[in-house]
Design a protein around this motif. Structure first.
Motif, PDB file in Angstrom:
ATOM      1  N   ALA A 116       0.792  -1.235   0.000  1.00  0.00           N
ATOM      2  CA  ALA A 116       0.000   0.000   0.000  1.00  0.00           C
ATOM      3  C   ALA A 116       0.826   1.288   0.000  1.00  0.00           C
ATOM      4  O   ALA A 116       0.384   2.319   0.490  1.00  0.00           O
ATOM      5  CB  ALA A 116      -0.989   0.010   1.173  1.00  0.00           C
ATOM      6  N   ALA A 117       2.025   1.227  -0.566  1.00  0.00           N
ATOM      7  CA  ALA A 117       2.862   2.435  -0.644  1.00  0.00           C
ATOM      8  C   ALA A 117       2.492   3.289  -1.852  1.00  0.00           C
ATOM      9  O   ALA A 117       2.933   4.426  -1.975  1.00  0.00           O
ATOM     10  CB  ALA A 117       4.335   2.048  -0.719  1.00  0.00           C
TER      11      ALA A 117
ATOM     12  N   THR B 211       7.914   3.916  -0.947  1.00  0.00           N
ATOM     13  CA  THR B 211       7.523   3.584   0.419  1.00  0.00           C
ATOM     14  C   THR B 211       6.724   4.725   1.034  1.00  0.00           C
ATOM     15  O   THR B 211       6.512   5.767   0.414  1.00  0.00           O
ATOM     16  CB  THR B 211       8.779   3.226   1.255  1.00  0.00           C
ATOM     17  OG1 THR B 211       8.353   2.675   2.502  1.00  0.00           O
ATOM     18  CG2 THR B 211       9.674   4.424   1.498  1.00  0.00           C
ATOM     19  N   ALA B 212       6.226   4.500   2.257  1.00  0.00           N
ATOM     20  CA  ALA B 212       5.514   5.512   3.043  1.00  0.00           C
ATOM     21  C   ALA B 212       5.423   4.933   4.447  1.00  0.00           C
ATOM     22  O   ALA B 212       5.646   3.728   4.639  1.00  0.00           O
ATOM     23  CB  ALA B 212       4.117   5.786   2.475  1.00  0.00           C
TER      24      ALA B 212
ATOM     25  N   ARG C 166       0.222   4.212   4.934  1.00  0.00           N
ATOM     26  CA  ARG C 166      -0.134   3.091   4.056  1.00  0.00           C
ATOM     27  C   ARG C 166      -1.409   2.404   4.532  1.00  0.00           C
ATOM     28  O   ARG C 166      -2.264   2.025   3.726  1.00  0.00           O
ATOM     29  CB  ARG C 166       1.039   2.106   3.973  1.00  0.00           C
ATOM     30  CG  ARG C 166       2.211   2.716   3.213  1.00  0.00           C
ATOM     31  CD  ARG C 166       3.323   1.723   2.969  1.00  0.00           C
ATOM     32  NE  ARG C 166       4.127   1.449   4.135  1.00  0.00           N
ATOM     33  CZ  ARG C 166       4.299   0.238   4.669  1.00  0.00           C
ATOM     34  NH1 ARG C 166       3.720  -0.811   4.136  1.00  0.00           N
ATOM     35  NH2 ARG C 166       5.076   0.090   5.720  1.00  0.00           N
TER      36      ARG C 166
ATOM     37  N   ARG D 181      -4.406   4.482   3.521  1.00  0.00           N
ATOM     38  CA  ARG D 181      -4.705   4.340   2.082  1.00  0.00           C
ATOM     39  C   ARG D 181      -5.354   2.995   1.793  1.00  0.00           C
ATOM     40  O   ARG D 181      -6.304   2.893   1.013  1.00  0.00           O
ATOM     41  CB  ARG D 181      -3.419   4.451   1.266  1.00  0.00           C
ATOM     42  CG  ARG D 181      -2.847   5.855   1.251  1.00  0.00           C
ATOM     43  CD  ARG D 181      -1.557   5.843   0.438  1.00  0.00           C
ATOM     44  NE  ARG D 181      -0.868   7.121   0.512  1.00  0.00           N
ATOM     45  CZ  ARG D 181       0.415   7.291   0.251  1.00  0.00           C
ATOM     46  NH1 ARG D 181       1.150   6.240  -0.102  1.00  0.00           N
ATOM     47  NH2 ARG D 181       0.971   8.469   0.334  1.00  0.00           N
ATOM     48  N   ARG D 182      -4.793   1.939   2.407  1.00  0.00           N
ATOM     49  CA  ARG D 182      -5.334   0.590   2.141  1.00  0.00           C
ATOM     50  C   ARG D 182      -6.759   0.462   2.695  1.00  0.00           C
ATOM     51  O   ARG D 182      -7.624  -0.151   2.072  1.00  0.00           O
ATOM     52  CB  ARG D 182      -4.390  -0.457   2.749  1.00  0.00           C
ATOM     53  CG  ARG D 182      -4.745  -1.926   2.509  1.00  0.00           C
ATOM     54  CD  ARG D 182      -5.055  -2.280   1.076  1.00  0.00           C
ATOM     55  NE  ARG D 182      -4.079  -1.893   0.081  1.00  0.00           N
ATOM     56  CZ  ARG D 182      -3.106  -2.667  -0.379  1.00  0.00           C
ATOM     57  NH1 ARG D 182      -2.955  -3.873   0.074  1.00  0.00           N
ATOM     58  NH2 ARG D 182      -2.296  -2.228  -1.306  1.00  0.00           N
TER      59      ARG D 182
ATOM     60  N   VAL E 256      -0.674  -4.543   7.686  1.00  0.00           N
ATOM     61  CA  VAL E 256       0.451  -3.910   6.985  1.00  0.00           C
ATOM     62  C   VAL E 256       1.764  -4.242   7.700  1.00  0.00           C
ATOM     63  O   VAL E 256       2.757  -4.638   7.085  1.00  0.00           O
ATOM     64  CB  VAL E 256       0.218  -2.374   6.917  1.00  0.00           C
ATOM     65  CG1 VAL E 256       1.507  -1.607   6.716  1.00  0.00           C
ATOM     66  CG2 VAL E 256      -0.778  -2.039   5.804  1.00  0.00           C
TER      67      VAL E 256
ATOM     68  N   ASP F 226       4.864  -6.431   6.295  1.00  0.00           N
ATOM     69  CA  ASP F 226       6.193  -5.806   6.204  1.00  0.00           C
ATOM     70  C   ASP F 226       7.236  -6.710   6.856  1.00  0.00           C
ATOM     71  O   ASP F 226       8.296  -6.956   6.279  1.00  0.00           O
ATOM     72  CB  ASP F 226       6.228  -4.472   6.971  1.00  0.00           C
ATOM     73  CG  ASP F 226       5.552  -3.334   6.233  1.00  0.00           C
ATOM     74  OD1 ASP F 226       5.057  -3.549   5.110  1.00  0.00           O
ATOM     75  OD2 ASP F 226       5.530  -2.215   6.792  1.00  0.00           O
TER      76      ASP F 226
ATOM     77  N   SER G 123       4.952   9.419   1.798  1.00  0.00           N
ATOM     78  CA  SER G 123       4.169   9.701   3.021  1.00  0.00           C
ATOM     79  C   SER G 123       3.468  11.053   2.958  1.00  0.00           C
ATOM     80  O   SER G 123       2.310  11.172   3.345  1.00  0.00           O
ATOM     81  CB  SER G 123       5.063   9.686   4.263  1.00  0.00           C
ATOM     82  OG  SER G 123       5.702   8.461   4.396  1.00  0.00           O
TER      83      SER G 123
END
Ligand code: CDP
Length: 207
Positions: free
Chosen positions: A21-22, A131-132, A137, A140-141, A161, A165, A188
Motif C-alpha cells: 500500500a505504498a 515507500t511511506a 499506508r 490508504r489501504r 500492513v 512488512d 508519506s
C-alpha cells in the motif's frame, strides 16, 4: 529513429518495489500508461497462488492467466496468504521465468513487487523503491478496501500492513529491500499525482 521505435527494440524495463500500500500499483499503472509500456503487478501472482489452496509449489507451477482474474485476490486475506506462500523458495523459483520474459518484452515493461530490482531484473533500466510510513499506508489501504466493499477498520489494516512488512522484509529468499541503484520515493507526505509525477520524472531522466 524516434524514441518509441528505439524503445521497441531495446525492451526498456522499469522495476518498482516497496511495501504494501505504498502506492506502487497506482504509480506503476501511470508510468506504464505514460510511456506506453506493459504493466505486470507481480503481487497478483503470489495472491493467486495463495488463494488457490492446496500445495503452493504445485499451484505456482501450474498458474495460468485465468487464475490472475479471480475476483477475490484484492482482499486482505489474499494479501496475507500471498506473503505466506511468498516465503517458499520453490514458489518464487516457479514464477521467475514468466516475470523475466515479461520484463524483456518489446515495447517496454513496468513490473511492481518486492524483489523486481534485486532478483527478477537486477539489470532494469530504472529502479524505484516506493515507500511511506505504516500509518499512511494503512489509511490508504483502508480506503481502498472500503471502496471495494470490504468491511474493516484502521487498527486491523495497520496490523496487517505491519505483519506483511515483517514477513516480506524478514524472509531468507528475496527479502524486500531497496535495490542497489534504486531511486527512493517516500510518498508519506505526497498526494498521489505528485508521487506519479516524481516517478515519471525518474524514468524520463534515464531514457
Ligand atoms: O498490493 P500490496 O502491496 O498490498 O501487495 P502485493 O504487491 O499484491 O503483494 C502481496 C504479497 O505478495 C506481498 O506481501 C509479498 O509477500 C508477496 N510478493 C512478493 O513476495 N514478491 C513480489 N514480487 C510481489 C509480491
Amino acid at each position: 529513429m524516434s524514441a518509441v521505435s528505439k524503445n521497441e527494440q531495446s525492451g526498456f524495463t522499469v522495476a518498482i518495489d516497496g511495501p504494501a500500500a505504498a502506492g506502487k500499483g497506482t504509480i506503476s499503472r501511470a508510468v506504464a500508461a505514460h510511456f506506453g509500456f506493459a504493466h505486470l503487478d507481480t503481487g497478483l501472482l503470489y495472491r493467486a497462488v495463495g488463494a488457490m489452496g492446496g500445495d503452493p509449489v504445485a499451484a505456482a507451477r501450474r498458474l495460468s492467466p485465468e487464475d490472475l482474474a479471480r475476483p477475490d485476490l484484492r482482499s486482505a486475506e489474499a494479501g496475507q496468504a500471498a506473503s505466506k506462500v511468498a516465503v517458499i523458495p520453490e514458489v518464487r523459483a516457479a514464477l521467475v521465468d514468466f516475470q523475466r520474459s515479461f520484463a524483456r518484452r518489446m515495447g517496454g515493461a513496468v513490473l511492481d513487487g518486492r524483489d523486481i530490482g534485486t532478483v527478477i531484473c537486477p539489470e532494469a533500466d530504472v529502479k524505484l523503491f516506493v515507500t511511506a510510513s505504516p500509518e499512511v499506508r494503512a489509511a490508504r489501504r483502508l480506503k481502498e478496501l472500503r471502496d471495494s466493499g470490504f468491511a474493516t477498520d484502521f487498527a486491523t489494516v495497520l496490523a496487517d500492513v505491519r505483519a506483511r512488512d515483517a514477513r516480506d522484509a524478514g524472509r531468507a529468499t528475496a527479502p524486500m529491500v531497496m535495490a542497489e541503484g534504486a531511486v527512493l520515493l517516500d510518498t508519506s507526505a505526497m498526494a498521489i499525482d505528485e508521487a506519479v509525477a516524481a516517478a515519471i520524472a525518474a524514468v524520463a531522466a534515464r531514457r
